[in-house]
Design a protein around this motif. Sequence first.
Motif, PDB file in Angstrom:
ATOM      1  N   SER A  95       0.892  -1.310  -0.018  1.00  0.00           N
ATOM      2  CA  SER A  95      -0.116   0.017   0.008  1.00  0.00           C
ATOM      3  C   SER A  95       0.810   1.382   0.076  1.00  0.00           C
ATOM      4  CB  SER A  95      -1.131   0.009   1.296  1.00  0.00           C
ATOM      5  OG  SER A  95      -0.415  -0.001   2.299  1.00  0.00           O
ATOM      6  N   GLN A  96       2.055   1.189   0.689  1.00  0.00           N
ATOM      7  CA  GLN A  96       3.113   2.409   0.438  1.00  0.00           C
ATOM      8  C   GLN A  96       3.370   2.725  -0.644  1.00  0.00           C
ATOM      9  OE1 GLN A  96       3.577   4.606   2.814  1.00  0.00           O
ATOM     10  NE2 GLN A  96       2.321   3.531   4.456  1.00  0.00           N
ATOM     11  N   GLN A  97       3.709   1.490  -1.532  1.00  0.00           N
ATOM     12  CA  GLN A  97       4.173   1.734  -3.025  1.00  0.00           C
ATOM     13  C   GLN A  97       2.962   2.324  -3.760  1.00  0.00           C
ATOM     14  OE1 GLN A  97       5.500  -2.436  -4.206  1.00  0.00           O
ATOM     15  NE2 GLN A  97       7.433  -2.200  -2.820  1.00  0.00           N
ATOM     16  N   GLN A  98       1.849   2.056  -3.628  1.00  0.00           N
ATOM     17  CA  GLN A  98       0.763   2.175  -4.267  1.00  0.00           C
ATOM     18  C   GLN A  98       0.399   3.750  -3.887  1.00  0.00           C
ATOM     19  OE1 GLN A  98      -2.302  -0.295  -3.201  1.00  0.00           O
ATOM     20  NE2 GLN A  98      -1.619  -2.032  -4.892  1.00  0.00           N
ATOM     21  N   ALA A  99       0.819   4.106  -2.819  1.00  0.00           N
ATOM     22  CA  ALA A  99       0.332   5.545  -2.074  1.00  0.00           C
ATOM     23  C   ALA A  99       1.588   6.808  -2.799  1.00  0.00           C
ATOM     24  CB  ALA A  99       0.813   5.656  -0.668  1.00  0.00           C
ATOM     25  N   LEU A 109      -6.058  15.852 -13.718  1.00  0.00           N
ATOM     26  CA  LEU A 109      -7.679  15.741 -13.552  1.00  0.00           C
ATOM     27  C   LEU A 109      -8.022  16.254 -12.213  1.00  0.00           C
ATOM     28  CD1 LEU A 109      -7.890  11.924 -14.213  1.00  0.00           C
ATOM     29  CD2 LEU A 109      -8.825  13.690 -15.631  1.00  0.00           C
ATOM     30  N   PHE A 110      -7.527  16.369 -11.268  1.00  0.00           N
ATOM     31  CA  PHE A 110      -7.773  16.976  -9.739  1.00  0.00           C
ATOM     32  C   PHE A 110      -7.857  18.502 -10.163  1.00  0.00           C
ATOM     33  CE2 PHE A 110      -6.691  12.810  -7.802  1.00  0.00           C
ATOM     34  CZ  PHE A 110      -8.100  12.385  -7.499  1.00  0.00           C
ATOM     35  N   GLY A 111      -6.598  18.957 -10.465  1.00  0.00           N
ATOM     36  CA  GLY A 111      -6.192  20.335 -10.489  1.00  0.00           C
ATOM     37  C   GLY A 111      -7.339  21.162 -11.741  1.00  0.00           C
ATOM     38  N   GLY A 112      -7.273  20.124 -12.662  1.00  0.00           N
ATOM     39  CA  GLY A 112      -8.425  20.907 -13.903  1.00  0.00           C
ATOM     40  C   GLY A 112      -9.728  20.571 -13.416  1.00  0.00           C
ATOM     41  N   GLY A 113     -10.126  19.683 -12.605  1.00  0.00           N
ATOM     42  CA  GLY A 113     -11.710  19.734 -12.365  1.00  0.00           C
ATOM     43  C   GLY A 113     -11.771  20.649 -11.167  1.00  0.00           C
ATOM     44  N   SER A 120     -10.220  27.222  -3.698  1.00  0.00           N
ATOM     45  CA  SER A 120      -9.844  26.365  -4.694  1.00  0.00           C
ATOM     46  C   SER A 120      -8.187  25.771  -4.567  1.00  0.00           C
ATOM     47  CB  SER A 120     -10.212  26.749  -6.034  1.00  0.00           C
ATOM     48  OG  SER A 120      -9.241  27.961  -6.257  1.00  0.00           O
ATOM     49  N   THR A 121      -7.471  26.594  -4.024  1.00  0.00           N
ATOM     50  CA  THR A 121      -6.163  26.276  -3.745  1.00  0.00           C
ATOM     51  C   THR A 121      -6.026  25.397  -2.513  1.00  0.00           C
ATOM     52  OG1 THR A 121      -5.238  28.371  -4.775  1.00  0.00           O
ATOM     53  CG2 THR A 121      -3.896  27.040  -3.493  1.00  0.00           C
ATOM     54  N   LEU A 122      -6.693  25.646  -1.649  1.00  0.00           N
ATOM     55  CA  LEU A 122      -6.668  24.756  -0.301  1.00  0.00           C
ATOM     56  C   LEU A 122      -7.340  23.354  -0.962  1.00  0.00           C
ATOM     57  CD1 LEU A 122      -8.226  27.336   2.177  1.00  0.00           C
ATOM     58  CD2 LEU A 122      -6.143  26.344   2.321  1.00  0.00           C
ATOM     59  N   LEU A 123      -8.409  23.292  -1.170  1.00  0.00           N
ATOM     60  CA  LEU A 123      -9.025  22.014  -2.109  1.00  0.00           C
ATOM     61  C   LEU A 123      -8.105  21.331  -2.873  1.00  0.00           C
ATOM     62  CD1 LEU A 123     -11.334  20.053  -2.013  1.00  0.00           C
ATOM     63  CD2 LEU A 123     -12.370  21.623  -3.996  1.00  0.00           C
ATOM     64  N   ALA A 124      -7.482  21.904  -3.734  1.00  0.00           N
ATOM     65  CA  ALA A 124      -6.540  21.169  -4.633  1.00  0.00           C
ATOM     66  C   ALA A 124      -5.337  20.577  -3.926  1.00  0.00           C
ATOM     67  CB  ALA A 124      -6.246  22.134  -5.910  1.00  0.00           C
ATOM     68  N   THR A 125      -4.999  21.383  -2.932  1.00  0.00           N
ATOM     69  CA  THR A 125      -3.970  21.015  -2.321  1.00  0.00           C
ATOM     70  C   THR A 125      -4.056  19.719  -1.493  1.00  0.00           C
ATOM     71  OG1 THR A 125      -2.723  23.196  -1.974  1.00  0.00           O
ATOM     72  CG2 THR A 125      -1.962  21.713  -0.400  1.00  0.00           C
ATOM     73  N   ARG A 162      -3.707  14.120  -0.930  1.00  0.00           N
ATOM     74  CA  ARG A 162      -4.056  12.604  -0.479  1.00  0.00           C
ATOM     75  C   ARG A 162      -4.292  11.467  -1.951  1.00  0.00           C
ATOM     76  NH1 ARG A 162      -9.299  13.406   3.330  1.00  0.00           N
ATOM     77  NH2 ARG A 162      -8.363  15.093   4.575  1.00  0.00           N
ATOM     78  N   PHE A 163      -4.152  12.091  -3.027  1.00  0.00           N
ATOM     79  CA  PHE A 163      -4.456  11.117  -4.137  1.00  0.00           C
ATOM     80  C   PHE A 163      -3.298  11.498  -5.226  1.00  0.00           C
ATOM     81  CE2 PHE A 163      -8.702  12.108  -2.665  1.00  0.00           C
ATOM     82  CZ  PHE A 163      -9.256  10.897  -2.112  1.00  0.00           C
ATOM     83  N   THR A 164      -2.988  12.724  -5.562  1.00  0.00           N
ATOM     84  CA  THR A 164      -1.850  12.676  -6.652  1.00  0.00           C
ATOM     85  C   THR A 164      -0.590  12.300  -6.404  1.00  0.00           C
ATOM     86  OG1 THR A 164      -3.445  14.935  -7.450  1.00  0.00           O
ATOM     87  CG2 THR A 164      -1.125  14.696  -8.244  1.00  0.00           C
TER      88      THR A 164
END
Length: 174
Positions: free
Chosen positions: A6-10, A23-27, A56-61, A66-68
């Motif tokens: 899971s660490q490798q996937q993270a 995707l996240f930043g563009g969304g 939006s900067t707080l949300l994108a960060t 978490r995901f990017t």
Amino acid sequence: MEIAQSQQQAAPGAFTAFVRFVLFGGGVGLASSFAVAALASWIYWGLANALITAVSTLLATELHARFTFGAGGRATWRQHAQSAGSAAGAYAVTSVAMLVLQQLVAAPGVALEQVVYLSASALAGIARFAVLRLVVFTRTRSQVAATVRTARPVHATATRAAAPAGPVMLGHAA
């Protein structure tokens, strides 16, 4: 073993992280453009833009943490500050590009303005991705080592040497 996997996937590779960044930043950027337009119908446009940009900067960060980039949880205050700095840099790049266009072309058409703005945004976005990946959400060697130690606990077993039955005399042959 599951924790190590899971660490490798993270911590995704550069290509996967870039796709997620787009995707996240563009969304978030797309949603922000609608939010600014909606909020600007109630308050001054400049204030609406500033508020939506901050949110939006707080949300994108948070999404990037978490995901990017697989930072393993919520973004820290340091990461938020550094991300905000990179967003401000991207804003400056697009603003300068538009100012230069206005200086070079007396009456640029909408299509030319869009090409210049989107090109500057793309370059700033690539630079921002690099800053976020290499500086803001980087994993230092000590963090990686701690993750590896945590991910794969080592169960050490110590063997005890049998103590001699009698007194030990140093320097004398037995």
